[in-house]
Each structure stands twice: as structure tokens, then as C-alpha cells.
Design an enzyme around this catalytic site. Structure first.
Site, PDB file in Angstrom:
ATOM      1  N   HIS A 122       0.820  -1.217   0.000  1.00 49.16           N
ATOM      2  CA  HIS A 122       0.000   0.000   0.000  1.00 49.16           C
ATOM      3  C   HIS A 122       0.856   1.270   0.000  1.00 49.16           C
ATOM      4  CE1 HIS A 122       0.449  -0.182   4.515  1.00 49.16           C
ATOM      5  NE2 HIS A 122       0.448   1.137   4.370  1.00 49.16           N
ATOM      6  N   ASP A 152       0.366  -7.734   1.666  1.00 53.35           N
ATOM      7  CA  ASP A 152       0.722  -6.315   1.670  1.00 53.35           C
ATOM      8  C   ASP A 152       2.235  -6.114   1.682  1.00 53.35           C
ATOM      9  OD1 ASP A 152       0.301  -3.628   1.523  1.00 53.35           O
ATOM     10  OD2 ASP A 152      -0.290  -3.355   3.610  1.00 53.35           O
ATOM     11  N   SER A 226       4.674   2.707   7.884  1.00 52.79           N
ATOM     12  CA  SER A 226       4.348   1.536   7.068  1.00 52.79           C
ATOM     13  C   SER A 226       5.532   1.130   6.205  1.00 52.79           C
ATOM     14  CB  SER A 226       3.147   1.833   6.171  1.00 52.79           C
ATOM     15  OG  SER A 226       1.971   1.948   6.918  1.00 52.79           O
TER      16      SER A 226
END
Length: 471
Positions: A122, A152, A226
Site C-alpha cells: 500500500h 501487503d 508503514s
């Protein structure tokens, strides 16, 4: 007179000695006995009265070496995408383009000296340009090698022309709840930020369909973290920071990381095969607790209850049966389904795993050879659907969808012609990539699924694309 005074003095001295002896030898024992008796009558639970000798820096963990190693391996990722807005009259008169550059940022971890970088899917999704900033402020353009949306995880590559500092993978299966960890990344564009916490839980699933198996930690993770590193006190990479659950969008006490064993397997698959190779056990069922154990009519309250076995799967060929309770796979104890699915995410087709099961009250060890994901099926609207093999996708020029291998829905067959050989590609405008997407719809709508199907897009057995609207 002198004799009387002497007698009085001797008597007083004797009295003092007698009283002192009573106080010292008798009264203290009585008090001790009374206190002991009182203490015993009030103690209902086992209690430790051992005094803590000391607190302080003697027992405080030292994170400096782990942090020093980790910050040099963690990078800042900048993702530039181009959005195209409708042309306005002002754009037309001013001669401006309707294209707008949008920049997103995140983190990544260098995992090899030649510049391979792992991050979240993402973080780089939809990118037209990717740039990497190292801890020494050197900037490089990055190449996207591959991604896996399910876990992911994405793999990038930069060419620095020199050996780069990198993180060494640790074994996330050996991580223990309560173990100290560091989260390293770039929250809110604040580069090289290190926060500390502990492992709060393992095998966490946030999807609702048991497709995830995160490490949960209370180390502070915020937007921008992230793709960054979760490391242990030795500086080993044990996770890729991925998600937070928050009503505000910022850290509220816990965060989630993809375990390093899963992340490492994904990037190795991407490098070797170009995509992720998923090893499938081929069982369906549910995790046990006191309530589910009652419905399954078993006494065990931990483990995975097998309610069905996929035909032609590794479990089927190995002899796994309905009613078996999976207690352990290799060295991993199974208390919930995400324990099982998380460990299987580190395996490939044809890998052999040892299942420890309970059958008819006795324990058995059964080796199982894992199957390819193409054998997975799911029931949907009285149809049986299956994942499409990659070879079939290439030969048929199909990029996504699930194949209809059996249709017992007479209305869909009679009115729409849907039958064996059709491929369902979209439902209600949402792309269907595999049977997991069907599972998400079933979870979302429950018993009202059929009423909520408004649009169905398919590829017919002759290769024609069609869409059907339900009113």
C-alpha cells in the site's frame, strides 16, 4: 536505716530485671505468635512477600546497538502518482494540465547489500515514480520488482553502486509475547524514528476471514511507519510494520506487523518465480473454544476442528478426515485458525508439514504434502467456484477471476446461461481475483448475500465478456 535502704534498692533492682526478662523472652514471642495467627487467618490466596532488592538501570534493556544497526537499514520511500482531474474552464484558458502530482511517503527496509528493499504494497500502490532516501540522505530512483496484495508486501531495487547496510532476518516463529522490540521508520516524515515496546500478541487477524497473521506490538507506529522495520533487541528483522487500528488514524496503543518469516518467503518467491507460491493444506473448519466445541460435539477447546476436506488436496491424500482436531503443525501449536494460516503462509506447494491431530481421543502424527492454491474451491449461490491456475490465465489471456466448476443454480443456468467453464470476474463492480474475495462477500452480507447481488460480470466459455444486472 541503711539496711532498709539497701533492701529497698535490691528489691527494686530485682523487679527491674524480672520485668526486662519477661519483656525480652516471653512477650515478644506472644506478639509474634499473635501476629502469625492473625496473618494466617487473613491469607486467602498464595502471596509472595519477597522484597524487591532493587530497581534501576541494572535490569533495563539496552536498545542502543539494535537501534544503531536498524536506522541505517531503514529508508524513506516516496511514491509519486499522477491523478487526472476533469479539465476545468480555468485550466483551459490558463493552458494548464489537468494532471496533478500526488506524493505519498512511507518506509522500507534494505534486506541485501546490493539494494533490495522490502516495503508495504500500500506504500507504493499506483506509483508512477519511486524514490528512496537512505539514512545518509543519498537519494536513488527505485525499480518495482513485484508485489503481493494479500500479505501487503512489495519488493523494490535500487542501484547504489556500493554495498549498503542491510537488516538480517530473524525467525518470527520464535518471537515470544512480552519480548522487547523496536519499531523503526519515518512517521509523519520524521526520518529515522525509533520507538520501543513489547510483542503484545501473535497471529492477529484483522480481516475477519482468517487471511492474516500479524504480530501485535505496543511500540508506537504512525502513518509513515508503514513498510518500516520491527526488530528485536539483537537488531534482527522480525516484522514489517504494516497497520494500525485507530478511529483517529494515528497510534492509540497497538500496531501490527507482517512476521518476517512470511515477508521473507514472499520476496523470495517474487525474486524466483515472479509471483507468490501459496501452499494449500486443503481443510475447512473452525477454531475451537467452549462454544464451538459444544456445537462440534467435542471436548477440546483449543485447536482447529476439520469440518471438511478439499478433494484432491494434500490433506485429502494424506488421510485427514472430518472430525479431526489439528493441535500442532510442525513445531507450531494451534490455538486459532490464524496460527495455522500464518504458518502455512511461509510454505510453498510440495512442502511437507507434520500435522499433529486428535482423532477418536488419540493423537496421531500425519505428514501432509501441500497443494497448489488452484485446488481451493468455495460454494457461492449454489455454484462451486475454483481459483484459476496461472497457466490457464496466461493461455486464455485472463488476469483475474474464479472458474465455475459446478452449477446447481437452475435460475442462473436457465436465465443467464452460467455453467461450467464460465469465469466470474466482478460482483457488484468489485473485481474478484480469487476465492478469498468471494469469502469476503459472504462474510459481508451473510444470509442476505443473494439479495444483495446487483451486478455480475463473467467471461463465457467461448471467451465473451458479459454483465448481468439484477433488479
Amino acid at each position: 536505716m541503711k539496711k532498709i535502704l539497701t533492701l529497698i534498692l535490691v528489691s527494686a533492682l530485682g523487679g527491674i530485671m524480672t520485668l526486662s526478662a519477661y519483656k525480652y523472652f516471653l512477650e515478644e514471642d506472644d506478639i509474634g505468635a499473635t501476629l502469625a495467627k492473625s496473618d494466617s487467618s487473613l491469607s486467602y490466596f498464595p502471596t509472595s512477600n519477597t522484597a524487591v532488592s532493587s530497581y534501576g538501570t541494572l535490569y533495563a534493556p539496552d536498545f542502543t546497538e539494535a537501534a544503531e544497526n536498524a536506522v541505517h537499514a531503514v529508508v524513506h520511500v516516496k511514491n509519486t502518482t499522477i491523478s487526472r482531474a476533469p479539465m476545468t474552464m480555468q485550466d483551459l484558458f490558463m493552458g494548464r494540465s489537468s494532471e496533478r502530482a500526488q506524493v505519498g511517503t512511507g518506509s522500507g527496509v534494505i534486506i541485501s547489500p546490493d539494494g533490495y528493499i522490502i516495503t508495504n504494497n500500500h506504500v507504493i500502490n499506483g506509483s508512477q515514480q519511486l524514490s528512496i532516501t537512505l539514512n545518509d540522505n543519498k537519494i536513488y530512483e527505485a525499480e518495482l520488482i513485484g508485489t503481493d496484495e494479500k500479505t501487503d508486501i512489495a519488493l523494490l531495487k535500487i542501484d547504489a553502486g556500493e554495498a549498503l547496510p542491510f537488516a538480517t532476518f530473524g525467525n518470527s516463529d520464535q518471537v515470544k509475547v512480552g519480548e522487547w522490540v523496536l519499531a523503526v521508520g519515518n512517521p509523519f516524515n520524521l526520518t529515522s524514528t525509533v520507538t520501543a515496546g513489547i510483542i503484545s500478541a501473535k497471529s492477529r487477524d484483522l480481516s475477519g476471514i482468517n487471511s492474516q497473521s500479524f504480530l501485535q506490538t505496543d511500540a508506537a507506529v504512525n502513518p509513515g511507519n508503514s513498510g518500516g522495520a520491527l526488530v528485536n533487541t539483537r537488531g534482527e528483522l522480525i516484522g514489517i510494520n504494516t497497520a494500525i487500528t485507530s478511529q483517529t488514524g494515528s497510534y492509540i496503543g497497538y500496531s501490527f506487523a507482517v512476521p518476517s518469516n512470511i515477508a521473507r518467503k514472499v520476496v523470495e518467491d517474487i525474486m524466483e518465480f515472479g509471483n507468490v507460491q501459496n501452499g494449500i493444506l486443503g481443510v475447512r473448519g473452525g477454531e475451537l473454544n467452549s462454544k464451538s466445541a459444544e456445537s462440534f460435539e467435542v471436548s477440546a477447546t483449543q485447536g482447529f476442528y476439520v469440518s471438511d476436506v478439499e478433494e484432491r488436496s494434500g490433506a485429502d491424500k494424506a488421510g485427514i478426515k472430518k472430525g479431526d482436531i489439528i493441535k500442532k503443525i510442525d513445531n507450531i501449536s494451534i490455538s486459532k485458525f490464524s496460527d495455522l494460516s500464518g504458518y502455512l503462509s511461509t510454505k510453498r506447494p510440495n512442502d511437507v508439514v507434520d500435522l499433529y491431530i486428535i482423532r477418536n481421543g488419540s493423537e496421531k502424527k500425519i505428514p501432509v504434502t501441500l497443494s497448489k492454491s488452484e485446488i481451493m474451491t468455495i460454494e457461492f449461490l449454489d455454484m462451486q467456484l475454483r481459483n484459476i491456475p496461472n497457466e490457464v490465465k496466461k493461455s486464455s489471456n485472463i488476469t483475474y477471476g474464479v472458474a465455475v466448476i459446478k452449477n446447481e443454480n437452475y435460475a442462473l443456468y436457465k436465465n443467464l446461461g452460467i455453467n461450467t467453464g464460465y469465469v466470474i470476474t466482478e460482483i457488484n463492480g468489485e473485481v474478484i481475483k480469487n476465492v478469498d474475495d468471494i469469502m469476503k462477500l459472504k462474510l459481508k452480507y451473510g444470509d442476505d448475500l443473494e439479495k444483495n447481488i446487483k451486478k455480475l460480470s463473467v467471461i463465457t466459455s467461448s471467451g465473451q465478456k458479459e454483465s448481468f444486472i439484477f433488479r
